[in-house]
Design an enzyme around this catalytic site. Structure first.
Site, PDB file in Angstrom:
ATOM      1  N   LYS A 182     -15.710   5.210  15.907  1.00 66.80           N
ATOM      2  CA  LYS A 182     -14.598   4.599  16.626  1.00 66.80           C
ATOM      3  C   LYS A 182     -13.302   5.228  16.125  1.00 66.80           C
ATOM      4  CE  LYS A 182     -11.892   1.139  16.132  1.00 66.80           C
ATOM      5  NZ  LYS A 182     -10.751   1.811  16.780  1.00 66.80           N
ATOM      6  N   GLU A 257     -11.592   3.862   2.482  1.00 66.86           N
ATOM      7  CA  GLU A 257     -10.540   4.801   2.052  1.00 66.86           C
ATOM      8  C   GLU A 257      -9.231   4.267   2.618  1.00 66.86           C
ATOM      9  OE1 GLU A 257     -11.068   7.227   0.130  1.00 66.86           O
ATOM     10  OE2 GLU A 257     -13.144   7.875   0.382  1.00 66.86           O
ATOM     11  N   CYS A 291      -1.907   9.679   3.633  1.00 67.37           N
ATOM     12  CA  CYS A 291      -2.244   8.672   2.616  1.00 67.37           C
ATOM     13  C   CYS A 291      -2.008   9.190   1.201  1.00 67.37           C
ATOM     14  CB  CYS A 291      -3.686   8.222   2.787  1.00 67.37           C
ATOM     15  SG  CYS A 291      -4.833   9.606   2.834  1.00 67.37           S
ATOM     16  N   GLU A 389       3.541   1.165   0.950  1.00 70.29           N
ATOM     17  CA  GLU A 389       3.342   2.441   1.641  1.00 70.29           C
ATOM     18  C   GLU A 389       4.274   2.495   2.851  1.00 70.29           C
ATOM     19  OE1 GLU A 389      -0.330   2.897   3.955  1.00 70.29           O
ATOM     20  OE2 GLU A 389      -0.606   4.839   2.988  1.00 70.29           O
TER      21      GLU A 389
END
Ligand code: NAD
Length: 486
Positions: A182, A257, A291, A389
């Site tokens: 997906k 992750e 990331c 983040e």
């Protein structure tokens, strides 16, 4: 490029299930927006829960035949896929650039070769991942087998759609699993091209299924589906927590992750000229939607002002512009929502006492979602832009006086994906690398990646490892077989 040049007819049947293209069960569709203009450039079928059922059923049916092939046979097919990707690399690069707003040069030099590298690496390793004979002391012949887990749900984010699809699908297939992938709703195009390529390479029908779709319901239905034997998720920490909890409830192995907020420690003894380029690349790369970005710069006080001045000049010279221009290094963010989030976090940082050294504003170009590469100095460590983040081209800079203080600041956030240390003192490089709470540490560099190097985080950046032989361990389970000889 026009969408009609894609080999897959993304206007109609864009779910790939059981080896054929089909529309969503309810005929639903979702728009694909070009981040460089804000315009709708395509629409793809949007999968429903009924499509999840169909994709998982196809994968369950296909998985035993695929697992029964020898590792070398599977590897040959993966290597053929790598060769076909190489032939179609420009098409893949164009799709990735259009979908993500990624500069075409970056897509050509990083994303496509990176994804091909995954298929080459695991195509080569597929025949070499095995169990071992064990000496037990008893009169037995004892050995272990590495068996595929079954059907893997691969769920990927928007920022590196092709590489992150490849870094799940290639090792999962090498290990003998079937996959239901997906992709992120914002960026489904390269996943569809990859499905087409894998079929042409000889991956049997049903072994890889791709179901683009919007909304958390689809991903959730996939994770909790009883026919899914393992979940490989890359995405935000917020969603990762939900995915891990659901997988835990159903006792499914899961690899998550997640987000990052990398600290880059620069000591005064570092090669400052070289370090400037390393730092700029570490936070503007992929428009900061990375990331492993080096978003928190920690600088030893004697070189703090000098380095900030050099960085300001270097950042002002970074070519920001249209992704289709070959000279562009930084393009738009993926969506208006992502751009607005970044703008909001910069405003909050200024309110928290931060000093904008360069950038700090939206860029008005073609209606695209642009934000200028930005450096914010002098923030308190508690500021949201330091602790959270940002996922945009924003660098915060803080000063430190001692190695201990640098480590304390570096390890002070919830995340632990990538970190770096820039120094000419080799003993310090080892000491600091050891003490950094991160899954990946770069010394005197940043962004250096290879399919052979395990990749993943600690703390809120998740668990499990992609890449390297470690990923094959994750996509298999060990069976112990003991044969009595007396
Ligand atoms: P996201 O978490 O919003 O979405 C990731 C994927 O999860 C998408 O496919 C989404 O549709 C799906 N999803 C959403 N809700 C779900 C649910 N309840 N159950 C299952 N699936 C669900 O992430 P994003 O915005 O696409 O990507 C950006 C994030 O990804 C950033 O936080 C970034 O740091 C992270 N990321 C991590 C890595 C890594 O390797 N650690 C790599 C790239 C990106």
């Amino acid at each position: 490029m026009t969408i009609t040049s894609l080999a897959v007819d993304v206007r109609q049947d864009s779910l790939f299930i059981g080896g054929s293209w089909r529309p969503a069960a309810d005929g639903g569709r979702m728009d694909v927006v070009d981040p460089a203009t804000g315009e709708v450039v395509a629409s793809v079928a949007s999968a429903t829960v009924a499509d999840v059922d169909a994709a998982v059923a196809a994968a369950q049916q296909a998985r035993h035949g695929w697992a029964a092939l020898s590792g070398r046979e599977r590897g040959r097919i993966l290597l053929r896929a790598a060769a076909l990707m190489t032939e179609r690399s420009e098409e893949l690069a164009q799709a990735e650039s259009l979908d993500v707003g990624k500069p075409i040069t970056l897509a050509r030099l990083v994303d496509v070769p990176g994804a091909i590298g995954e298929f080459e690496y695991y195509g080569t390793l597929a025949g070499h991942h095995d169990g071992a004979a064990r000496r037990t002391g008893a009169p037995t012949f004892a050995f272990t087998r590495r068996e595929p887990r079954g059907v893997v749900a691969a769920i990927s984010p928007f920022n590196f759609p092709l590489i992150l699809a490849a870094s799940k699908i290639a090792p999962a297939l090498a290990a003998g699993n079937a996959v239901v992938h997906k992709p992120a709703p914002q960026t489904p195009l390269s996943a569809l091209l990859l499905a087409d390529i894998l079929a042409e390479a000889g991956v049997p029908d049903g072994v890889v299924n791709v179901i683009p779709g919007a909304g958390p319901e689809l991903g959730d239905a996939l994770v909790r589906h009883p026919g899914i034997d393992m979940v490989a998720f890359t995405g935000s920490t917020t969603v990762g927590r939900v995915v891990a909890a659901t997988a835990g409830e159903h006792l499914k192995p899961v690899m998550v992750e997640l987000g990052g907020n990398g600290a880059n420690i620069v000591f005064a003894d570092a090669d400052l000229e070289k370090v400037v380029g390393t730092i700029v690349n570490s936070f503007v790369y992929n428009t900061g939607q990375f990331c492993m970005a080096g978003t928190r710069l920690l600088v030893e006080r004697p070189v703090y002002d000098t380095l900030i001045d050099a960085l300001a000049a270097a950042v002002a010279a970074v070519p920001v512009g249209r992704p289709a221009d070959e000279g562009t290094a930084v393009g738009p963010l993926v969506s208006a929502a992502q751009r607005d989030r970044v703008a909001g976090m910069v405003e909050d940082a200024v309110a928290a006492g931060g000093r904008v050294v360069v950038g700090g504003a939206r860029i008005d170009l073609d209606g695209g979602f642009y934000y200028a590469p930005t450096i914010i100095a002098d923030l308190p460590n508690t500021a949201a832009a330091v602790q959270e983040e940002v996922f945009g081209p924003v660098l915060t800079v803080q000063a430190f006086d001692t190695e201990a203080e640098a480590l304390e600041l570096a390890n002070s956030t919830a995340y632990g994906l990538a970190a770096g240390v820039q120094t000419s003192d080799i003993s310090r490089a080892h000491r600091v690398s050891d003490a950094l709470e991160a899954g990946i540490v770069w010394v005197n560099t940043w962004t250096a990646l290879d399919p052979s190097m395990p990749f993943g985080g600690v703390k809120a950046s998740g668990w499990g490892r992609e890449d390297g032989p470690d990923a094959l361990d994750g996509y298999t389970r060990t069976k112990s077989v003991t044969i009595g000889l007396d």
